[in-house]
Every structure is written in structure tokens, then in C-alpha cells.
Design an enzyme around this catalytic site. Structure first.
Site, PDB file in Angstrom:
ATOM      1  N   LEU A  20       0.880  -1.313  -0.046  1.00  0.00           N
ATOM      2  CA  LEU A  20      -0.094  -0.010   0.017  1.00  0.00           C
ATOM      3  C   LEU A  20       0.872   1.196  -0.197  1.00  0.00           C
ATOM      4  CD1 LEU A  20      -2.922  -1.079   2.475  1.00  0.00           C
ATOM      5  CD2 LEU A  20      -3.013  -0.422   0.197  1.00  0.00           C
ATOM      6  N   LYS A  54     -16.986 -15.350  16.256  1.00  0.00           N
ATOM      7  CA  LYS A  54     -17.624 -15.312  14.901  1.00  0.00           C
ATOM      8  C   LYS A  54     -18.091 -16.853  14.543  1.00  0.00           C
ATOM      9  CE  LYS A  54     -17.324 -12.744  10.813  1.00  0.00           C
ATOM     10  NZ  LYS A  54     -16.194 -11.521  10.127  1.00  0.00           N
ATOM     11  N   LYS A  83     -25.227  -1.899   3.587  1.00  0.00           N
ATOM     12  CA  LYS A  83     -25.758  -2.616   4.709  1.00  0.00           C
ATOM     13  C   LYS A  83     -27.157  -2.116   5.037  1.00  0.00           C
ATOM     14  CE  LYS A  83     -23.677  -6.006   6.785  1.00  0.00           C
ATOM     15  NZ  LYS A  83     -22.586  -6.952   7.268  1.00  0.00           N
ATOM     16  N   GLU A  90      -8.163  -9.480   5.141  1.00  0.00           N
ATOM     17  CA  GLU A  90      -9.442  -8.771   4.545  1.00  0.00           C
ATOM     18  C   GLU A  90      -9.016  -6.987   4.378  1.00  0.00           C
ATOM     19  OE1 GLU A  90     -13.700  -8.881   5.804  1.00  0.00           O
ATOM     20  OE2 GLU A  90     -13.277  -7.238   6.946  1.00  0.00           O
ATOM     21  N   HIS A 134     -19.900   1.220  15.557  1.00  0.00           N
ATOM     22  CA  HIS A 134     -19.492  -0.093  15.942  1.00  0.00           C
ATOM     23  C   HIS A 134     -19.218   0.029  17.572  1.00  0.00           C
ATOM     24  CE1 HIS A 134     -16.556  -3.335  16.893  1.00  0.00           C
ATOM     25  NE2 HIS A 134     -16.786  -3.725  15.737  1.00  0.00           N
TER      26      HIS A 134
HETATM   27  P1  0O2 Z   1     -15.254  -6.694  13.963  1.00  0.00           P
HETATM   28  O1  0O2 Z   1     -15.368  -6.350  15.480  1.00  0.00           O
HETATM   29  O2  0O2 Z   1     -14.901  -5.200  13.152  1.00  0.00           O
HETATM   30  O3  0O2 Z   1     -13.887  -7.389  13.877  1.00  0.00           O
HETATM   31  P2  0O2 Z   1     -17.032 -12.586   5.826  1.00  0.00           P
HETATM   32  O4  0O2 Z   1     -16.042 -11.610   6.752  1.00  0.00           O
HETATM   33  O5  0O2 Z   1     -17.465 -11.850   4.687  1.00  0.00           O
HETATM   34  O6  0O2 Z   1     -16.715 -13.852   5.757  1.00  0.00           O
HETATM   35  P3  0O2 Z   1     -19.047 -11.034   7.658  1.00  0.00           P
HETATM   36  O7  0O2 Z   1     -18.426 -10.798   8.846  1.00  0.00           O
HETATM   37  O8  0O2 Z   1     -20.450 -11.440   7.719  1.00  0.00           O
HETATM   38  O9  0O2 Z   1     -18.241 -12.253   6.996  1.00  0.00           O
HETATM   39  O10 0O2 Z   1     -18.832 -10.139   6.730  1.00  0.00           O
HETATM   40  P4  0O2 Z   1     -19.157  -8.730   6.650  1.00  0.00           P
HETATM   41  O11 0O2 Z   1     -20.725  -8.463   6.866  1.00  0.00           O
HETATM   42  O12 0O2 Z   1     -18.677  -8.264   5.264  1.00  0.00           O
HETATM   43  O13 0O2 Z   1     -18.471  -7.830   7.952  1.00  0.00           O
HETATM   44  C1  0O2 Z   1     -17.084  -7.793   7.770  1.00  0.00           C
HETATM   45  C2  0O2 Z   1     -16.727  -6.743   8.660  1.00  0.00           C
HETATM   46  O14 0O2 Z   1     -17.186  -5.531   8.164  1.00  0.00           O
HETATM   47  C3  0O2 Z   1     -17.179  -6.818  10.125  1.00  0.00           C
HETATM   48  O15 0O2 Z   1     -16.273  -7.598  10.974  1.00  0.00           O
HETATM   49  C4  0O2 Z   1     -16.937  -5.272  10.538  1.00  0.00           C
HETATM   50  O16 0O2 Z   1     -15.551  -4.803  10.814  1.00  0.00           O
HETATM   51  C5  0O2 Z   1     -17.455  -4.616   9.271  1.00  0.00           C
HETATM   52  N1  0O2 Z   1     -18.879  -4.349   9.329  1.00  0.00           N
HETATM   53  C6  0O2 Z   1     -19.940  -5.010   8.587  1.00  0.00           C
HETATM   54  N2  0O2 Z   1     -20.850  -4.573   8.812  1.00  0.00           N
HETATM   55  C7  0O2 Z   1     -20.968  -3.591   9.726  1.00  0.00           C
HETATM   56  C8  0O2 Z   1     -21.702  -2.550  10.191  1.00  0.00           C
HETATM   57  O17 0O2 Z   1     -22.927  -2.724  10.258  1.00  0.00           O
HETATM   58  N3  0O2 Z   1     -21.364  -1.502  10.927  1.00  0.00           N
HETATM   59  C9  0O2 Z   1     -19.818  -1.518  11.327  1.00  0.00           C
HETATM   60  N4  0O2 Z   1     -19.348  -0.669  12.179  1.00  0.00           N
HETATM   61  N5  0O2 Z   1     -19.115  -2.271  10.907  1.00  0.00           N
HETATM   62  C10 0O2 Z   1     -19.526  -3.426  10.007  1.00  0.00           C
HETATM   63  P5  0O2 Z   1     -16.910  -8.245  12.468  1.00  0.00           P
HETATM   64  O18 0O2 Z   1     -15.970  -9.557  12.633  1.00  0.00           O
HETATM   65  O19 0O2 Z   1     -18.136  -8.327  12.391  1.00  0.00           O
HETATM   66  O20 0O2 Z   1     -16.481  -7.269  13.544  1.00  0.00           O
END
Ligand code: 0O2
Length: 217
Positions: A33, A65, A124, A151, A167
């Protein structure tokens, strides 16, 4: 008993070894990056990357998770089903930078793009907006190259502001906060999206004026 001890030591070793790989993958991505940011500066005469953050997911969060998705907490399941153990967040100035940067990332020969999710074009339900890429990065070890998942979350400053606060306020309640809070957060997300659009069009207008001025000289 001795056998059980050996098993625990084995799992601790596997865990530490994996965390070493994920950590190394984060370093590889951050270095790339950095180089891309220099190239961007060279091509477009400005730096689109405001800042980069990275983190390794905690053991607690990984187990949470896996449980939420109906998987047993094993090393195999974690490698297979948790895509964001290594997470890199790139915060850009404008929405257009996100897509340019994503394109540059996709062109990196060393990276394999596993999938992308465009939560900017398709936000979302919560209002969350960001561009996600799951990539595989070869980590060079003495035993050879190990493909490791990372990711990438690419977003603007405004998207990052909303997501970080949301969050803290709501996300961790897993949908259990009162409705009026999620509704207010959704309207804040719309304000943030409008702000991004406005800043982008202001930037485009300034660039056009600048180009015109150069022509006139
Ligand atoms: P944390 O605490 O940040 O680690 P996948 O990763 O695609 O296999 P997932 O988790 O369903 O499966 O994917 P998604 O929905 O794309 O979410 C991945 C990450 O995006 C989340 O990780 C969050 O960091 C962020 N994210 C997704 N949706 C939201 C939201 O509505 N609000 C906020 N603030 N962040 C979001 P984690 O593990 O859920 O959480």
C-alpha cells in the site's frame, strides 16, 4: 494426561504459528500500500490514502464469529471460515479514490483476489458503507510461500467516522439496541453519504478550474 499436555502444546504452537503468518501478511499488504500510494502520487499528483490501520482479530472475537456461524472452534475452521483474522483498513479522501485503489490492488501480481463486497453501492441495512476485498497474500517462510488471507476494508474518512462510532454504539449489541437508535444511525449514514458526494463534487469542480487555469496560461 501427558498426551493431553502434548495436544495443548501442539494447539498453542499452531495458534502462534498462524498468528505469525497473519501478522506477516498484514506487513506485506501495508508495504504494498505504501508503494501504491507513491505510485498514485506520481500518476495523479496527490495522495489518496489518508491513513491505514491494521489489526489481528482477537481469539475471543474469532471464537465468537465461528459460534455465530455454527462452526466448532478449531484451527481448521478458523483458517477456512474466518476471513478477517488479518484486517487492513485503508481510509481514502474521496469515494472515487476507493475504486481506483481497489483496481490497483487487484492488479498486484502477488495478490489473489478471493472476493469483493461493495457496501458503497449496496449499503448494509445498518447504513454501513465500505468496499471490502478478501485477498490471499503469499507469506515467504523458510519452508516456502504460505498463502494467507487478509480482509481489506477501503472507505472514506466520513465512512470511517460513521463505522467507528456505530461499532462502539450499536454493532456490538448485535441488533438488541432500541429501534430508534438504529433508525437514527441509519439517518446519520445518509448524512455521511451526502457529505461524501458533496466533497467529491467540490473536488472535481476545483480540479476542473485548475485545469482551465493551466490551459489559459
Ligand atoms: P469486527 O469487530 O470489526 O472484527 P465475511 O468476513 O465476509 O466472511 P461477515 O463478517 O458476515 O463475513 O462479513 P461482513 O458483513 O462483510 O463484515 C465484515 C466486517 O465488516 C465486520 O467484521 C466489521 O468490521 C465490518 N462491518 C460489517 N457490517 C458492519 C456494520 O453494520 N457496522 C460496522 N461498524 N462495521 C461493520 P466483524 O467480525 O463483524 O467485526
Amino acid at each position: 494426561m501427558a498426551e493431553q499436555g502434548a495436544e495443548v502444546r501442539g494447539s498453542v504452537y499452531d495458534w502462534q504459528n498462524l498468528m505469525f503468518l497473519y501478522n506477516a501478511a498484514i506487513k506485506e499488504v501495508r508495504t504494498k500500500l505504501d508503494i501504491m500510494s507513491d505510485e498514485f502520487q506520481f500518476i495523479y499528483q496527490y495522495n489518496p490514502i489518508e491513513y491505514v490501520k491494521s489489526r489481528l482479530k482477537t481469539a475471543e472475537s474469532i471464537v465468537g464469529k465461528l459460534e455465530r456461524n455454527g462452526y466448532e472452534s478449531t484451527i481448521e475452521n478458523m483458517v477456512e471460515h474466518v476471513n478477517d483474522i488479518a484486517g487492513v483498513r485503508v481510509v481514502c479522501s474521496f469515494t472515487s479514490d476507493i475504486y481506483r485503489l481497489a483496481e490497483m490492488i487487484a492488479k498486484q501480481r502477488e495478490f489473489t483476489i478471493l472476493d469483493t463486497k461493495d457496501y458503497i453501492k449496496h449499503p448494509k441495512k445498518s447504513g454501513y458503507r465500505s468496499f471490502h476485498m478478501h485477498i490471499q497474500v503469499p507469506v515467504q517462510t523458510t519452508k516456502g510461500a504460505v498463502p494467507t488471507k487478509v480482509e481489506l476494508q477501503i472507505r472514506t474518512i466520513a465512512m470511517d467516522f460513521w463505522a467507528s462510532l456505530e461499532h462502539k454504539i450499536y454493532y456490538k449489541f448485535e441488533g438488541e439496541a432500541p429501534d430508534y437508535i438504529s433508525e437514527d444511525l441509519q439517518s446519520c449514514a445518509k448524512i455521511v453519504a451526502n457529505l461524501d458526494e458533496k466533497m467529491l463534487s467540490l473536488n472535481e469542480a476545483i480540479m476542473e478550474l485548475e485545469a482551465q487555469r493551466k490551459k489559459e496560461k
